[in-house]
Every structure is written in C-alpha cells, then in structure tokens.
Motif scaffolding. Structure first.
Motif, PDB file in Angstrom:
ATOM      1  N   THR A  25       1.070  -1.149   0.020  1.00 41.14           N
ATOM      2  CA  THR A  25       0.219  -0.038  -0.156  1.00 41.14           C
ATOM      3  C   THR A  25       0.759   1.311  -0.087  1.00 41.14           C
ATOM      4  OG1 THR A  25      -1.730  -1.321   1.518  1.00 41.14           O
ATOM      5  CG2 THR A  25      -1.745   1.216   1.354  1.00 41.14           C
ATOM      6  N   PHE A  26       2.029   1.237   0.707  1.00 45.20           N
ATOM      7  CA  PHE A  26       2.658   2.360   1.017  1.00 45.20           C
ATOM      8  C   PHE A  26       4.168   2.096   0.272  1.00 45.20           C
ATOM      9  CE2 PHE A  26      -0.360   2.711   4.539  1.00 45.20           C
ATOM     10  CZ  PHE A  26      -1.001   3.966   3.903  1.00 45.20           C
ATOM     11  N   PHE A  27       4.175   1.501  -0.767  1.00 46.17           N
ATOM     12  CA  PHE A  27       5.519   1.122  -1.384  1.00 46.17           C
ATOM     13  C   PHE A  27       6.633   2.244  -1.790  1.00 46.17           C
ATOM     14  CE2 PHE A  27       8.044   0.410  -5.182  1.00 46.17           C
ATOM     15  CZ  PHE A  27       8.996  -0.843  -4.684  1.00 46.17           C
ATOM     16  N   LYS A  28       6.017   3.349  -2.216  1.00 51.26           N
ATOM     17  CA  LYS A  28       6.769   4.398  -2.513  1.00 51.26           C
ATOM     18  C   LYS A  28       7.266   5.141  -1.120  1.00 51.26           C
ATOM     19  CE  LYS A  28       6.735   9.059  -4.580  1.00 51.26           C
ATOM     20  NZ  LYS A  28       5.708  10.352  -5.258  1.00 51.26           N
ATOM     21  N   GLU A  29       6.287   5.338  -0.247  1.00 51.52           N
ATOM     22  CA  GLU A  29       6.802   6.056   1.318  1.00 51.52           C
ATOM     23  C   GLU A  29       7.665   4.745   1.853  1.00 51.52           C
ATOM     24  OE1 GLU A  29       2.639   7.266  -0.002  1.00 51.52           O
ATOM     25  OE2 GLU A  29       3.640   5.438  -0.102  1.00 51.52           O
ATOM     26  N   PHE A  30       7.735   3.579   1.763  1.00 49.82           N
ATOM     27  CA  PHE A  30       8.497   2.724   2.245  1.00 49.82           C
ATOM     28  C   PHE A  30      10.046   2.919   1.715  1.00 49.82           C
ATOM     29  CE2 PHE A  30      10.620  -1.318   2.287  1.00 49.82           C
ATOM     30  CZ  PHE A  30      10.961  -1.762   3.524  1.00 49.82           C
ATOM     31  N   ALA A  46       5.673   4.085 -12.685  1.00 46.12           N
ATOM     32  CA  ALA A  46       5.521   2.870 -13.595  1.00 46.12           C
ATOM     33  C   ALA A  46       5.280   1.632 -12.817  1.00 46.12           C
ATOM     34  CB  ALA A  46       6.798   2.735 -14.272  1.00 46.12           C
ATOM     35  N   ILE A  47       5.124   1.839 -11.221  1.00 45.86           N
ATOM     36  CA  ILE A  47       4.828   0.690 -10.528  1.00 45.86           C
ATOM     37  C   ILE A  47       3.850  -0.385 -11.005  1.00 45.86           C
ATOM     38  CG2 ILE A  47       4.122   0.171  -8.133  1.00 45.86           C
ATOM     39  CD1 ILE A  47       6.882   1.201  -8.508  1.00 45.86           C
ATOM     40  N   LYS A  73      10.573   0.896 -13.476  1.00 43.73           N
ATOM     41  CA  LYS A  73      11.435   1.309 -14.447  1.00 43.73           C
ATOM     42  C   LYS A  73      12.459   2.280 -13.587  1.00 43.73           C
ATOM     43  CE  LYS A  73       8.849   1.296 -18.311  1.00 43.73           C
ATOM     44  NZ  LYS A  73       8.319   2.212 -19.709  1.00 43.73           N
ATOM     45  N   LEU A  74      13.601   2.150 -13.951  1.00 40.60           N
ATOM     46  CA  LEU A  74      14.870   3.252 -13.538  1.00 40.60           C
ATOM     47  C   LEU A  74      14.326   4.364 -14.161  1.00 40.60           C
ATOM     48  CD1 LEU A  74      18.244   1.420 -14.085  1.00 40.60           C
ATOM     49  CD2 LEU A  74      16.787   1.832 -11.992  1.00 40.60           C
ATOM     50  N   VAL A  79      14.650   1.276 -18.706  1.00 35.77           N
ATOM     51  CA  VAL A  79      15.146  -0.013 -18.246  1.00 35.77           C
ATOM     52  C   VAL A  79      13.985  -0.551 -17.157  1.00 35.77           C
ATOM     53  CG1 VAL A  79      16.750  -1.158 -16.727  1.00 35.77           C
ATOM     54  CG2 VAL A  79      17.243   0.648 -18.465  1.00 35.77           C
ATOM     55  N   VAL A  80      13.457  -1.849 -17.292  1.00 39.64           N
ATOM     56  CA  VAL A  80      12.458  -2.217 -16.258  1.00 39.64           C
ATOM     57  C   VAL A  80      13.099  -3.112 -15.308  1.00 39.64           C
ATOM     58  CG1 VAL A  80      10.499  -4.014 -16.348  1.00 39.64           C
ATOM     59  CG2 VAL A  80      10.712  -2.267 -18.244  1.00 39.64           C
ATOM     60  N   ILE A  81      13.018  -2.938 -14.054  1.00 40.81           N
ATOM     61  CA  ILE A  81      13.555  -3.795 -12.955  1.00 40.81           C
ATOM     62  C   ILE A  81      12.395  -4.208 -11.840  1.00 40.81           C
ATOM     63  CG2 ILE A  81      15.818  -2.309 -13.071  1.00 40.81           C
ATOM     64  CD1 ILE A  81      14.719  -1.024 -10.380  1.00 40.81           C
ATOM     65  N   ILE A  82      12.806  -5.347 -11.268  1.00 34.60           N
ATOM     66  CA  ILE A  82      12.113  -5.692 -10.079  1.00 34.60           C
ATOM     67  C   ILE A  82      12.521  -5.265  -8.956  1.00 34.60           C
ATOM     68  CG2 ILE A  82      11.172  -8.032  -9.215  1.00 34.60           C
ATOM     69  CD1 ILE A  82      11.028  -8.964 -12.144  1.00 34.60           C
ATOM     70  N   VAL A  83      11.650  -5.196  -7.934  1.00 39.20           N
ATOM     71  CA  VAL A  83      11.802  -4.962  -6.695  1.00 39.20           C
ATOM     72  C   VAL A  83      11.270  -6.074  -5.680  1.00 39.20           C
ATOM     73  CG1 VAL A  83      11.985  -3.408  -4.427  1.00 39.20           C
ATOM     74  CG2 VAL A  83      12.269  -2.125  -6.938  1.00 39.20           C
ATOM     75  N   HIS A  84      12.143  -6.717  -5.093  1.00 34.67           N
ATOM     76  CA  HIS A  84      11.637  -7.923  -4.112  1.00 34.67           C
ATOM     77  C   HIS A  84      11.913  -7.592  -2.905  1.00 34.67           C
ATOM     78  CE1 HIS A  84      12.350 -12.123  -2.446  1.00 34.67           C
ATOM     79  NE2 HIS A  84      11.107 -11.693  -2.126  1.00 34.67           N
ATOM     80  N   ILE A  85      10.711  -7.579  -2.036  1.00 33.32           N
ATOM     81  CA  ILE A  85      11.133  -7.180  -0.539  1.00 33.32           C
ATOM     82  C   ILE A  85      10.490  -8.446   0.115  1.00 33.32           C
ATOM     83  CG2 ILE A  85      10.552  -5.678   1.531  1.00 33.32           C
ATOM     84  CD1 ILE A  85       9.955  -3.631  -0.729  1.00 33.32           C
ATOM     85  N   GLU A  86      11.525  -8.915   1.182  1.00 31.60           N
ATOM     86  CA  GLU A  86      11.247 -10.099   1.911  1.00 31.60           C
ATOM     87  C   GLU A  86      11.286  -9.794   3.453  1.00 31.60           C
ATOM     88  OE1 GLU A  86      10.174 -14.260   2.203  1.00 31.60           O
ATOM     89  OE2 GLU A  86      10.211 -12.617   0.634  1.00 31.60           O
ATOM     90  N   PRO A  87       9.949  -9.684   4.054  1.00 31.67           N
ATOM     91  CA  PRO A  87      10.077  -9.518   5.424  1.00 31.67           C
ATOM     92  C   PRO A  87      10.565 -10.868   6.233  1.00 31.67           C
ATOM     93  CG  PRO A  87       7.788  -8.915   4.414  1.00 31.67           C
ATOM     94  CD  PRO A  87       8.629  -9.570   3.524  1.00 31.67           C
TER      95      PRO A  87
END
Length: 294
Positions: A25-30, A46-47, A73-74, A79-87
């Motif tokens: 929900t708050f990806f950008k803010e995180f 581009a999220i 994207k950057l 350039v397309v990229i993936i962000v993976h966050i693992e709690p």
C-alpha cells in the motif's frame, strides 16, 4: 519415506500478511523512508505489482510466498527492473541462502534486473546481507542484498517525516519499555498531520497496534499526556483511536455499521478479504457480500 510439508507457523503467516499489506500500500513511502538512494532512481509512475510468487523447496518440503514483488523502471529510462522485499520476523541461519534462491527464481522467470531487500524485525542481533558460493580453489559468486533491521533504527529519527510507512513501523523500531507511551503519542501526532483516507489510516493504525500494545494504566497515562497537546482535539477525533479505547470511551465505533463502512473502504483500496476480516472482525462471508455490492 513420504514428503513432509512444513508449514510456516501461523504467527509468521500473519506477520507476513501485515507487512505485505503495509508495504504494498505504501511502497513509495517505504522506499523513501528507508532506502533513499534507491528512491532517487525509481520511476514510481511505472509501478506494477506482480502476482504472488510461490516458491517450493522440494528437499525441505516448504512452500513460501514471495509476497512483495514490484515491477517498475529506472527513472528517466526504459530499463524495467523488479524490486523484491522479503520481511523476516525470526532468526533463520540459512536466510541469506534463501534470498539467493528467491533471486534466482525471479530472475529465471522474468530475466530482468532485481533489487532484493530483506526487512528484519526480530530482536536478536543477527543478520547477513550476502550469500557466498566458493571453494578452496575458486570463488563462484557473492550475492548481495539490501537490508533493513528495524530494531536498529532510532524511532525518534522518523517522527517528523509524516511518512505513513515509517509511522506504522515505529512499532518495530528500537525503543525500550519506558518509551512505549511516548512512541505511541508521537505516532498519533504523525497521523493527525497526514491526509489519509479512513482505510489507509486504519491500516497503519492496525499495524502499529499489533506490535506495540499498552496496558490500561499506560493507555490512561497516554490520554493524560494527549490532553495537554496542542493537537489533542485532532487526535481524539481519529476514529480508529476511539475504536481501541471504544470499550471505555465510546463503543459507537465498534458498531456493525461502522465496521462495514470501514470494510467497504478497505475493499475499494484493494486490500485482501482475509486482512480486512482480521482487522474488523467481520466474517469473511460478510466481507465477500460487501465486495459484490461495490
């Protein structure tokens, strides 16, 4: 010998779900609050969240979901990229290897650059930020990932940020028992400065209350301190703050109609039925019915 599937304990499943809802929900803010260098390079227009990925470890008999996987994207590029966050809420000695396996899984499927991030929320002072594969005769690779150890963060550094992700995560930062009342007081002050809709306000409040709970005596002391604040009136007008104190200060917020209104708002924001049920205590069937009416 039959394969034994080891399930992740329910407490950790709930933990993962809470973090998933908050960060999605708050990806950008995180990212802005905890990884400013990454924030400067991402295009948040581009999220695109990627469907949950299920990783099956045949040897260990373990199923795990990669809950927070986002494509973007950057900035100022194609350039397309993936962000993976693992709690990660408990010490796991092989966690660094698991991060590498998740990275490999995602890369094999999408063949795109990946930013791997681990969020640690346990008390123990143990963590790694890399996985190495090498032999006495040859170094194969060193896989690095970004880390956030919440217990090592000073909560006072974030109370002026007006960042909803940081506000919720104050509850997992490095405070002591004597500071709990002050942490919650500053959290409530942060909420009054944010222009959040009821569903998002409810989300960060529910997350915070899950991890930082005050006794009745501490709540009474908190209320005394709040009444002396310039923004006391605004804090006492927060519907969710009345819900936690509703058993003594006004049970109207807990009425069924109030719960349904909150559930409807949360559904409109795309939050999961299971999470809404956990927060509002409404039956899943009732929430499904509300969903059909939207």
């Amino acid at each position: 010998m039959p394969l034994v599937v080891r399930e992740v304990p329910r407490i950790y499943m709930k933990h993962d779900q809470l973090y998933k809802e908050l960060i999605n929900t708050f990806f950008k803010e995180f990212i802005e609050a905890f990884f400013p260098d990454v924030y400067e390079h991402l295009d948040f227009q581009a999220i695109k969240p990627i469907s949950e990925e299920v990783y099956t470890d045949v040897l260990q008999g373990e199923n795990r979901r990669l809950d927070i996987v986002v494509e973007t994207k950057l900035r100022n590029t194609d350039v397309v990229i993936i962000v993976h966050i693992e709690p990660q809420s408990y010490v796991q000695r092989e966690f660094h290897e698991r991060m590498f396996r998740y990275f490999s899984l995602l890369y094999n499927k999408y063949r795109k650059p990946i930013v791997p991030i681990a969020v640690f929320s346990y008390k123990e002072n143990w963590e790694k930020n890399r996985y190495t594969m090498e032999f006495p005769f040859f170094h194969v690779l060193t896989f690095h990932y970004l880390t956030l150890h919440l217990r090592k963060k000073n909560w006072r550094d974030y109370i002026r940020s007006d960042n909803p992700a940081a506000a919720a995560l104050l509850s997992k930062m490095g405070y002591n028992e004597d500071e709990k009342i002050e942490v919650k007081k500053e959290f409530l002050r942060m909420i009054t400065r944010m222009e959040l809709d009821p569903a998002r306000q409810r989300l960060i409040y529910g997350f915070f209350e899950t991890y930082l709970k005050l006794s009745k005596k501490e709540e009474d002391k908190l209320m005394e301190e709040i009444r002396n604040l310039p923004e006391a009136e605004k804090i006492l007008e927060i519907p969710i703050s009345y819900e936690e104190k509703g058993k003594e200060l006004g049970k109207e917020i807990g009425k069924e109609i109030g719960k349904k209104e909150v559930a409807t708002e949360m559904l409109k924001k795309g939050l999961s039925v299971e999470f809404i049920s956990d927060v509002t205590h409404l039956e899943v069937q009732e929430i499904e019915r509300l969903k059909k009416q939207i």
